[in-house]
Design a protein around this motif. Structure first.
Motif, short mmCIF file in Angstrom:
data_model
loop_
_atom_site.label_atom_id
_atom_site.label_comp_id
_atom_site.label_asym_id
_atom_site.label_seq_id
_atom_site.Cartn_x
_atom_site.Cartn_y
_atom_site.Cartn_z
N MET A 1 0.81 -1.15 0.02
CA MET A 1 -0.15 -0.04 -0.05
C MET A 1 0.84 1.14 0.03
SD MET A 1 -2.89 1.66 0.04
CE MET A 1 -3.85 0.28 0.06
N PHE A 2 0.56 2.23 -0.58
CA PHE A 2 1.32 3.53 -0.81
C PHE A 2 0.76 4.53 0.30
CE2 PHE A 2 3.79 6.24 -3.55
CZ PHE A 2 3.53 7.52 -3.27
N PRO A 3 1.68 4.91 1.04
CA PRO A 3 1.17 5.74 2.16
C PRO A 3 1.46 7.27 1.63
CG PRO A 3 3.61 5.18 2.25
CD PRO A 3 3.08 4.19 1.25
N VAL A 4 0.29 7.91 1.36
CA VAL A 4 -0.10 9.25 0.63
C VAL A 4 0.59 10.42 1.67
CG1 VAL A 4 -1.45 10.61 -0.59
CG2 VAL A 4 -1.79 8.18 -0.42
N VAL A 188 -7.95 3.59 -0.06
CA VAL A 188 -8.86 2.93 0.63
C VAL A 188 -8.74 1.49 0.45
CG1 VAL A 188 -10.44 5.04 0.43
CG2 VAL A 188 -10.19 3.19 -1.41
N TYR A 189 -9.39 0.73 1.21
CA TYR A 189 -9.29 -0.72 1.06
C TYR A 189 -10.79 -1.16 0.80
CZ TYR A 189 -4.65 -0.85 3.13
OH TYR A 189 -3.26 -0.72 3.47
N ARG A 190 -11.10 -2.04 0.28
CA ARG A 190 -12.38 -2.70 0.07
C ARG A 190 -12.55 -3.92 0.85
NH1 ARG A 190 -16.10 -4.90 -5.01
NH2 ARG A 190 -17.88 -5.88 -3.56
N LEU A 191 -13.57 -3.93 1.79
CA LEU A 191 -13.75 -5.25 2.97
C LEU A 191 -14.55 -6.29 2.31
CD1 LEU A 191 -14.07 -3.09 6.11
CD2 LEU A 191 -11.95 -3.78 5.09
N PRO A 229 -9.24 -6.63 4.52
CA PRO A 229 -9.08 -5.49 3.48
C PRO A 229 -8.07 -5.63 2.38
CG PRO A 229 -7.25 -5.47 5.51
CD PRO A 229 -8.16 -7.01 5.53
N VAL A 230 -8.70 -5.18 1.19
CA VAL A 230 -8.17 -5.19 -0.04
C VAL A 230 -7.76 -3.85 -0.76
CG1 VAL A 230 -8.31 -6.25 -2.31
CG2 VAL A 230 -9.06 -7.67 -0.39
N PRO A 231 -6.40 -3.72 -0.95
CA PRO A 231 -6.26 -2.33 -1.80
C PRO A 231 -6.70 -2.37 -3.07
CG PRO A 231 -4.19 -3.78 -1.27
CD PRO A 231 -5.44 -4.55 -0.83
N SER A 232 -6.96 -1.16 -3.65
CA SER A 232 -7.02 -1.00 -5.19
C SER A 232 -5.93 -1.55 -5.97
CB SER A 232 -7.52 0.20 -5.62
OG SER A 232 -7.28 0.42 -7.08
N ARG A 233 -6.08 -2.42 -7.01
CA ARG A 233 -4.94 -2.71 -8.01
C ARG A 233 -4.37 -1.68 -8.76
NH1 ARG A 233 -5.12 -8.38 -8.29
NH2 ARG A 233 -6.96 -9.55 -7.63
N ILE A 234 -5.35 -0.69 -8.72
CA ILE A 234 -4.82 0.31 -9.59
C ILE A 234 -3.44 1.04 -8.89
CG2 ILE A 234 -5.55 2.81 -10.63
CD1 ILE A 234 -8.45 1.92 -10.26
#
Length: 681
Positions: A1-4, A188-191, A229-234
């Motif tokens: 995950m990229f920390p913004v 964001v993560y989708r649950l 928690p699943v992060p965006s593939r983008i």
């Protein structure tokens, strides 16, 4: 995950608002659910649950994480790769986001944030028109667009941020909050709810710079099922690492920094703290770009326990067939997860006896026991250094092969003092095996329809490749080995038992009992057979060393006389192996297997299966799905389908050759990708 955390936003430079909003786009508003910890938000968009970490900004004062005023909003970040952005360009990007990512959806188009790698950028008239048709509320622009922003008029607010270009921010869905100092935001993560009970818990990367992970610890309030928690593939599209953005589940015997390794045992968990270092095998996949989303269930200390033996945790639910088939052990959680969830790419497991191959067989997915010593197991709860291995489950043969070729690097091979086996042979030619050996003492498959599937597979193999089928007898091959004297199946099995029992007691049992009694004053709660096995050591050091010596000498003879190399082929033959049920259902309830139309995975009173041979000889054994057959379910009282699989065994050290062989079979359509869910095909 990229920390913004890389963007320094200053004041909002200008806002132009119109009231011509297109009412055709009806989007779900962000519904804030709860804030966990410091600024970690749970929210909903429609009926989909999401999670975000603390909002990040470079304001002199920390950004407000509160959503008391309802000011959090979803938005989509798009990186402009050209100076002038057209409507068709935006449409292509939005379409790709929707097609290739399960986290992004149209609700994130409430606002769009454009950044550019150019010093100056602009949106042409077609872009403005297309944005109006999307019905966005806000158009947020980095300062690269500042010179042209005043010319934009549309059915949305226009906000220009006087900040440096933000090309280092990944594209994709975000939530954000506009404040006086600028835009605060978070990935964001989708649950996903783990309905198959495959996971111990979800995990996500810590944002404190430690390279560690956090336990997610969020469960469905209607029933205590973990959310993953699943992060965006983008987010990974700007990452050029070979496994960037690929999602992994990890068997809960592998250490992950910041997470307690439960090893399937409540007693073990009570005396354990979070791991300080990630196991090198898992760090390897993180270095390749993989994203770990959760730890999966295992039997206590990775034992071979069937589902009805599990005590501390509820066994995973195999999704195939009637939902009541055995998930086997001990990598049951990983195999179940990959068979059940199409949002998961890979799942890591381990195999000491049959713990990768048997779950792969009943779940109908790809999985392997690699050649002994192929992967370090430092930082992994052991059973036996002599026979432990690490493998990966996958639904897609090409993805499975790509991962396996990347993961098993010589830099992570085990020291031979741990395995007790000779060094691998030197380099071999690139040829493929010419023979497939059909073991007549372990085949045909019990279910005639399953044997038909196997025979159809073999016909396709011989038709597509220069390969022939030859009958073979495992029992006779053991008895003909030149060393050690009088070697047979009984000796093979007895020596495995000595190695497993002695080493697990020394490595796990004795330390566990001592630490638990010191901390809690009692014997730990254990399942059979560990309950008695951990009380005392059944074998001496001399007996253990003798067992390893017999194994080493037998393996040397085996690699010269049974599975051997030629001048141009690493393993002259491949042997078929069935360690499943021969096409009969094996249920998760013990009594349901006590009939002619069902089968135990390891029938009581049997003297081993072909799954025991590679743990002894160290050879590679790969499970591949072939098809499926119907069975009459004792649970649903109707016909259901279950997978048919087969094992492919090659000489120790010939992993790459076997991968090439499997790839050829995938190229000609003999092996295929399986589906997630009730049916594999």
């Amino acid at each position: 995950m990229f920390p913004v955390r890389l963007l320094a936003f200053s004041a909002v430079a200008g806002v132009a608002i119109t009231v011509l909003a297109d009412q055709s786009a009806k989007r779900n508003a962000l519904k804030h659910v709860v804030t966990k910890g410091v600024g970690e938000h749970f929210f909903q968009l429609g009926d989909i649950n999401y999670f975000s970490e603390s909002l990040n900004s470079a304001c002199e004062q920390a950004a407000s994480d509160s959503d008391a005023d309802g000011s959090l909003f979803p938005f989509t970040h798009i990186i402009a790769d050209r100076p002038v952005i057209t409507g068709s360009c935006i449409e292509d990007i939005v379409t790709r986001y929707g097609q290739e990512d399960d986290v992004f959806n149209e609700d994130f188009l409430q606002a769009i944030f454009f950044t550019s790698s150019s010093n100056t950028a602009s949106l042409d008239a077609s872009a403005i028109q297309y944005l109006s048709t999307l019905g966005i509320s806000d158009l947020i622009l980095s300062k690269a667009f500042a010179d042209h922003a005043s010319n934009i008029t549309g059915s949305f607010s226009v906000i220009v941020l006087s900040t440096a270009n933000a090309a280092s921010l990944p594209p994709g869905p975000f939530i954000g909050k506009l404040e006086e100092c600028g835009l605060s935001m978070s990935t964001v993560y989708r649950l996903y709810t783990d309905h198959q009970r495959a996971f111990v818990d979800g995990v996500y990367p810590a944002s404190d710079g430690t390279r560690g992970h956090k336990s997610f610890g969020f469960f469905n309030p209607e029933w205590p099922l973990p959310s993953i928690p699943v992060p965006s593939r983008i987010y990974s599209w700007t990452d050029d690492r070979p496994l960037a953005g690929q999602r992994f589940a990890v068997k809960d015997i592998f250490n992950l920094q910041g997470i307690i390794t439960t090893s399937g045992s409540a007693s073990w968990t009570r005396i354990s703290g979070p791991a300080n270092v990630t196991a090198p095998a898992i760090q390897r996949l993180l270095d390749l770009g993989g994203v770990i989303v959760g730890k999966t269930k295992t039997t206590q200390f990775a034992s071979a326990a069937e589902p009805w033996i599990w005590d501390d945790v509820y066994p995973p639910l195999n999704p195939r067939g009637d939902g009541w088939l055995s998930c086997s052990g001990s990598s049951a959680g990983s195999a179940t997860a990959i068979a059940a969830y199409d949002w998961l790419d890979y799942a890591i497991g381990s195999d000491t006896g049959t713990s990768m191959r048997r779950p792969a067989a009943v779940a109908g997915v790809y999985g392997q026991r690699p050649s002994q010593g192929r992967m370090t197991l430092e930082g992994v709860t052991p059973i036996s250094h002599s026979t432990d291995t690490a493998g990966v489950f996958c639904r897609d043969p090409y993805k499975w092969l790509k991962f396996s070729r990347l993961w098993y690097t010589p830099a992570l091979y085990q020291d031979r003092s741990l395995t007790g086996l000779p060094a691998y042979d030197g380099p071999h030619g690139q040829g493929l095996p010419k023979k497939i050996l059909y073991p007549v003492d372990y085949l045909p498959l019990k279910h005639p329809a399953a044997e038909d599937v196997l025979q159809g597979f073999l016909a396709k193999v011989t038709g597509a490749l220069d390969t022939e089928i030859e009958q073979f007898n495992w029992t006779a091959s053991f008895e003909k080995l030149s060393q050690p004297a009088d070697f047979d199946l009984a000796r093979l099995l007895s020596n495995l038992v000595v190695m497993w029992t002695y080493e697990q007691y020394q490595l796990v049992g004795e330390p566990l009992v001592a630490m638990y009694e010191a901390h809690h004053g009692s014997y730990p709660r254990l399942e059979p057979p560990m309950r008695d096995r951990f009380r005392s050591l059944d074998y001496s050091a001399a007996e253990h060393e003798a067992a390893r010596d017999i194994r080493r000498r037998a393996a040397e003879a085996f690699e010269q006389q049974v599975l051997y190399s030629t001048s141009d082929i690493c393993s002259e033959s491949i042997v078929l192996s069935d360690i499943s049920t021969g096409g009969l259902p094996a249920y998760r309830e013990e009594k349901m297997n006590m009939s002619p139309n069902a089968s135990f995975l390891a029938p009581p009173g049997t003297a081993g299966t072909s799954g025991d041979f590679c743990p002894f000889f160290g050879c590679i054994d790969v499970t591949v799905p072939l098809g499926q057959v119907t069975y009459w379910s004792k649970k649903t009282l109707r016909e259901e389908t279950m997978p048919v699989t087969i094992g492919l065994i090659a000489k120790r050290g010939c992993d790459l050759m076997l991968y090439d062989f499997i790839e050829k079979l995938a190229d000609v359509g003999v092996l295929k990708t399986v589906k997630a869910g009730v049916q594999a095909f």
